[in-house]
Design an enzyme around this catalytic site. Sequence first.
Site, PDB file in Angstrom:
ATOM      1  N   HIS A 188       0.818  -1.203   0.000  1.00 31.11           N
ATOM      2  CA  HIS A 188       0.000   0.000   0.000  1.00 31.11           C
ATOM      3  C   HIS A 188       0.852   1.252   0.000  1.00 31.11           C
ATOM      4  O   HIS A 188       0.358   2.338   0.260  1.00 31.11           O
ATOM      5  CB  HIS A 188      -0.936   0.019   1.215  1.00 31.11           C
ATOM      6  CG  HIS A 188      -1.943  -1.075   1.205  1.00 31.11           C
ATOM      7  ND1 HIS A 188      -1.713  -2.308   1.781  1.00 31.11           N
ATOM      8  CD2 HIS A 188      -3.184  -1.145   0.665  1.00 31.11           C
ATOM      9  CE1 HIS A 188      -2.769  -3.066   1.607  1.00 31.11           C
ATOM     10  NE2 HIS A 188      -3.673  -2.398   0.928  1.00 31.11           N
ATOM     11  N   GLY A 223     -13.798  -2.123  16.518  1.00 31.31           N
ATOM     12  CA  GLY A 223     -12.365  -2.073  16.764  1.00 31.31           C
ATOM     13  C   GLY A 223     -12.013  -2.540  18.170  1.00 31.31           C
ATOM     14  O   GLY A 223     -12.847  -2.641  19.051  1.00 31.31           O
ATOM     15  N   ARG A 251      -1.875  -0.407   9.859  1.00 28.23           N
ATOM     16  CA  ARG A 251      -0.661  -0.490   9.046  1.00 28.23           C
ATOM     17  C   ARG A 251       0.518   0.198   9.688  1.00 28.23           C
ATOM     18  O   ARG A 251       1.657  -0.230   9.579  1.00 28.23           O
ATOM     19  CB  ARG A 251      -0.946   0.112   7.672  1.00 28.23           C
ATOM     20  CG  ARG A 251      -1.913  -0.733   6.865  1.00 28.23           C
ATOM     21  CD  ARG A 251      -2.347  -0.044   5.588  1.00 28.23           C
ATOM     22  NE  ARG A 251      -3.373  -0.853   4.932  1.00 28.23           N
ATOM     23  CZ  ARG A 251      -4.307  -0.369   4.136  1.00 28.23           C
ATOM     24  NH1 ARG A 251      -4.341   0.917   3.894  1.00 28.23           N
ATOM     25  NH2 ARG A 251      -5.188  -1.158   3.580  1.00 28.23           N
TER      26      ARG A 251
END
Length: 581
Positions: free
Chosen positions: A220, A488, A543
């Site tokens: 990414h 989350g 990430r």
Amino acid sequence: MQRFLNNPDDIVDETVAGFVRAHRDLVRLSPDNPRVVVSTNAPQQGRVGIVTGGGSGHEPAFIGYTGRNLVDAVAVGELFSSPTAKSFADAIRAADGGAGVAVLFGNYAGDNMNVRMARETVTAEGIETGIVVANDDVCSAPFAEREKRRGVAGEIFMWKIGGAKAALGGSLAEVIAVAQKAVDACRSVGVGLGPCTLPAVGHPNFQIAPGTMEVGIGHHGEPGVRVEALKTADAVADDMLDIVLEDHAMAPGTEVAVLLSGLGATPVNELYVLYDRVESQLDARGLHVHKAFVGNYFTSLEMVGATLTIMALDEELKALLDLSAEAPGMVTGQVAAQNGFAPAQSRRAARSAERVKVVKTARLKGPHIAVTGPEAAAIVTELAEVIVANRAHLSEIDGLIGDGDHGINMAKGFGRAAERIRGQEIGLDDALRILSDVLMTEIGGSMGPLYGYMFENMADEAEGREALDADAFEAVLLAALAGVRRTGSAQVGDKTLIDCLVPAVEEFSAAKADGFAPALELMSAAAIRGRDSTIGLVAKLGRAARLGERSRGVQDAGATSCCLILITLAASITRRLQAAG
């Protein structure tokens, strides 16, 4: 930046349209969702379906592996962002032939969230699913925490093996088992020589200085785990091989499959230079290449670099790897007959429910604002205006330690919602619900479900009320926090939007007895402090977590957008309190 573009916001839809036109013999669009690409050979009655999905910008992944004996349906996300839960669910429906569907995808927060939500939806419709999450990227986490590693080009081997097992009539359990076996046998590493640029951002997420390279680069555009001086091709190949093989001890005599993929802008001749060294060194170590794939198989827009994936083979994996398959991104052998499977109609349950509004009667205490009518709904359009105005800022922050798409996707979602709200005779709850629906069904990524559930819970709490006072607004804030935590697992200190949201909610609750407007002001100040606190934190989720200490010193993008939402919400309500008072 010179690109073949029309409107950068439309590049994914136009990519999919052109792809389907070019490969109409192998793929088609789902009639239910323009972000789902389906094999012309799917679904097949009595055969396990294969589904994957991911962000765009990696072509031919993910859509390029839709075809015969490979993937049956692919959910398509925005550039570098997870597809929505709806797209994953529609892909599962499109691939379902009655024997269950294997969902094989990469280990990213948004994909995990949205696949889980999609599975809950289709399970209620009677579709059985199983999942395998690829985690082959060696540099993204230590071996002892392999479950945290991201999925990269090893996903291609997972799709190939899983698709072959399904083509041979394997059960859902057998397909899942062998796809997991393929993932466990894979190790990958990437090296980047030049960054990539999201078209809507217009500049790279990070810089790679001349004469250097990023080792452990992400697909990414995430920076690598270390920066080194650029070496010769042979030395780079040796380093990549050492990283992969040190993590995956293989006995001499083991046969392997090798995939060496460019990242988008690497000349193919350079890939062959690297591969020549890779195979010669494998031979020297007593490891034998059974099959090699060299080319652009899993890219990252126009990034310069390469990824190396090695899969250790046994007799079962060899046979499945060798089975013929045909897709735009990969052709192996002569395409086999369809093993007696007959075409099947995709089933989709028609399920609808009328919302029943419950009037919430409570005595208002002190100043309050009306939450019915267009003036109240305008609060949500004001939120959207602020997010759209900060699109570039949010993406720039995100690009420092992430993939740079946060502002793009947030602005697209909030902007679309605002367009649908304007002119409607609706109240705050319905406006919040429109915003939630757009974020969860059209935007995807991890922020789609996180903010989607946040605004859905706020809508549920506001629903049935005619006005909000400080107590009612506290309930709305607590519902928002519960919505984020529903999806989350972040805690304060993890460098996420939670670091902004939690102190803001706590500050409002502590101050509400002193008045609605003063409490809103203190809430805004707490949100700003929470946002700024993320600068000194090391990311523990998402990430950015893979960068470790390199994530310190950068403000979190999610906390920044959350802060914008909270302070805008506070300002909007304060203005209305003043007008009403």
